[in-house]
Design an enzyme around this catalytic site. Structure first.
Site, PDB file in Angstrom:
ATOM      1  N   ASP A 115       0.853  -1.190   0.000  1.00 23.61           N
ATOM      2  CA  ASP A 115       0.000   0.000   0.000  1.00 23.61           C
ATOM      3  C   ASP A 115       0.891   1.244   0.000  1.00 23.61           C
ATOM      4  O   ASP A 115       1.866   1.321   0.750  1.00 23.61           O
ATOM      5  CB  ASP A 115      -0.928  -0.008   1.226  1.00 23.61           C
ATOM      6  CG  ASP A 115      -2.082   0.961   1.068  1.00 23.61           C
ATOM      7  OD1 ASP A 115      -3.231   0.500   0.948  1.00 23.61           O
ATOM      8  OD2 ASP A 115      -1.826   2.200   1.052  1.00 23.61           O
ATOM      9  N   GLY A 134     -16.053   2.545   3.167  1.00 22.35           N
ATOM     10  CA  GLY A 134     -14.775   3.248   3.051  1.00 22.35           C
ATOM     11  C   GLY A 134     -13.977   2.875   1.808  1.00 22.35           C
ATOM     12  O   GLY A 134     -12.777   3.133   1.732  1.00 22.35           O
ATOM     13  N   HIS A 147     -10.210  -5.459  -3.337  1.00 21.72           N
ATOM     14  CA  HIS A 147      -8.866  -5.687  -2.779  1.00 21.72           C
ATOM     15  C   HIS A 147      -8.971  -6.033  -1.308  1.00 21.72           C
ATOM     16  O   HIS A 147      -9.824  -5.512  -0.591  1.00 21.72           O
ATOM     17  CB  HIS A 147      -7.960  -4.473  -2.979  1.00 21.72           C
ATOM     18  CG  HIS A 147      -8.557  -3.169  -2.538  1.00 21.72           C
ATOM     19  ND1 HIS A 147      -9.474  -2.472  -3.298  1.00 21.72           N
ATOM     20  CD2 HIS A 147      -8.380  -2.445  -1.408  1.00 21.72           C
ATOM     21  CE1 HIS A 147      -9.823  -1.377  -2.656  1.00 21.72           C
ATOM     22  NE2 HIS A 147      -9.186  -1.331  -1.497  1.00 21.72           N
TER      23      HIS A 147
HETATM   24  P1  5GP Z   1      -9.746   1.401  -0.020  1.00 20.61           P
HETATM   25  O1  5GP Z   1     -10.161   2.546   0.841  1.00 20.61           O
HETATM   26  O2  5GP Z   1     -10.330   1.478  -1.418  1.00 20.61           O
HETATM   27  O3  5GP Z   1      -9.946   0.077   0.633  1.00 20.61           O
HETATM   28  O4  5GP Z   1      -8.175   1.519  -0.110  1.00 20.61           O
HETATM   29  C1  5GP Z   1      -7.438   1.810  -1.245  1.00 20.61           C
HETATM   30  C2  5GP Z   1      -5.995   1.701  -0.817  1.00 20.61           C
HETATM   31  O5  5GP Z   1      -5.188   1.791  -1.971  1.00 20.61           O
HETATM   32  C3  5GP Z   1      -5.530   2.804   0.143  1.00 20.61           C
HETATM   33  O6  5GP Z   1      -5.031   2.222   1.335  1.00 20.61           O
HETATM   34  C4  5GP Z   1      -4.451   3.553  -0.653  1.00 20.61           C
HETATM   35  O7  5GP Z   1      -3.362   3.962   0.165  1.00 20.61           O
HETATM   36  C5  5GP Z   1      -4.026   2.525  -1.693  1.00 20.61           C
HETATM   37  N1  5GP Z   1      -3.607   3.132  -2.934  1.00 20.61           N
HETATM   38  C6  5GP Z   1      -4.275   4.089  -3.633  1.00 20.61           C
HETATM   39  N2  5GP Z   1      -3.607   4.412  -4.753  1.00 20.61           N
HETATM   40  C7  5GP Z   1      -2.490   3.623  -4.770  1.00 20.61           C
HETATM   41  C8  5GP Z   1      -1.405   3.498  -5.689  1.00 20.61           C
HETATM   42  O8  5GP Z   1      -1.325   4.163  -6.719  1.00 20.61           O
HETATM   43  N3  5GP Z   1      -0.441   2.593  -5.360  1.00 20.61           N
HETATM   44  C9  5GP Z   1      -0.490   1.838  -4.239  1.00 20.61           C
HETATM   45  N4  5GP Z   1       0.521   0.984  -4.021  1.00 20.61           N
HETATM   46  N5  5GP Z   1      -1.503   1.931  -3.342  1.00 20.61           N
HETATM   47  C10 5GP Z   1      -2.493   2.817  -3.612  1.00 20.61           C
END
Ligand code: 5GP
Ligand code: ZN
Length: 118
Positions: free
Chosen positions: A33, A99, A106
């Site tokens: 992440d 969220g 994922h």
């Molecule tokens: P969600 O809130 O959708 O469960 O989490 C998305 C996650 O993806 C977040 O923890 C964020 O830090 C991570 N994330 C978003 N954009 C990127 C990216 O471009 N690269 C990586 N490695 N992680 C990302």
């Protein structure tokens, strides 16, 4: 091949956007992440573009099962201790109320020495 050209995680899984890879096979990709909330924090994704849990169908059950089964092995490789005294957190944010920010299913895997940010 990019499953959905408008999807950030499809582009990451296809190697079109760089990421710190943790694991890859034909169906699954795992990467760190970008904003870790714990000393170990990586995301496990299907290469198939499944936006949310309710987008999955019965044909996806083996794939989702494999992701769950991979979590402890990869967590351990990333430095988490296995067993009751160690462990890690597995989290799926699903939909706005859950969220979810990126609409490609994922699993967050978080662990390492406490305290964490969250
Ligand atoms: P969600 O809130 O959708 O469960 O989490 C998305 C996650 O993806 C977040 O923890 C964020 O830090 C991570 N994330 C978003 N954009 C990127 C990216 O471009 N690269 C990586 N490695 N992680 C990302
Ligand atoms: Zn996608």
């Amino acid at each position: 091949m990019i499953e959905d050209p408008n999807c950030l995680f499809c582009k990451i899984a296809a190697g079109k956007i760089p990421s710190e890879k943790v694991y890859e096979d034909d169906e699954i990709y795992a990467f760190k992440d970008i904003h870790p909330a714990a000393p170990v924090h990586f995301l496990l994704i299907p290469k198939k573009h499944i936006p949310m849990l309710e987008s999955a169908d019965a044909t996806d059950i083996p794939l989702l099962g494999r992701m769950m089964e991979l979590a402890p092995r990869l967590a351990n490789e990333q430095g988490c201790r296995l067993g009751k005294d160690g462990g890690f957190r597995v989290m799926v944010n699903n939909g706005a109320d859950g969220g979810q920010e990126v609409y490609h299913l994922h699993m967050h895997v978080m662990g390492g020495s406490r305290p964490w940010k969250k």
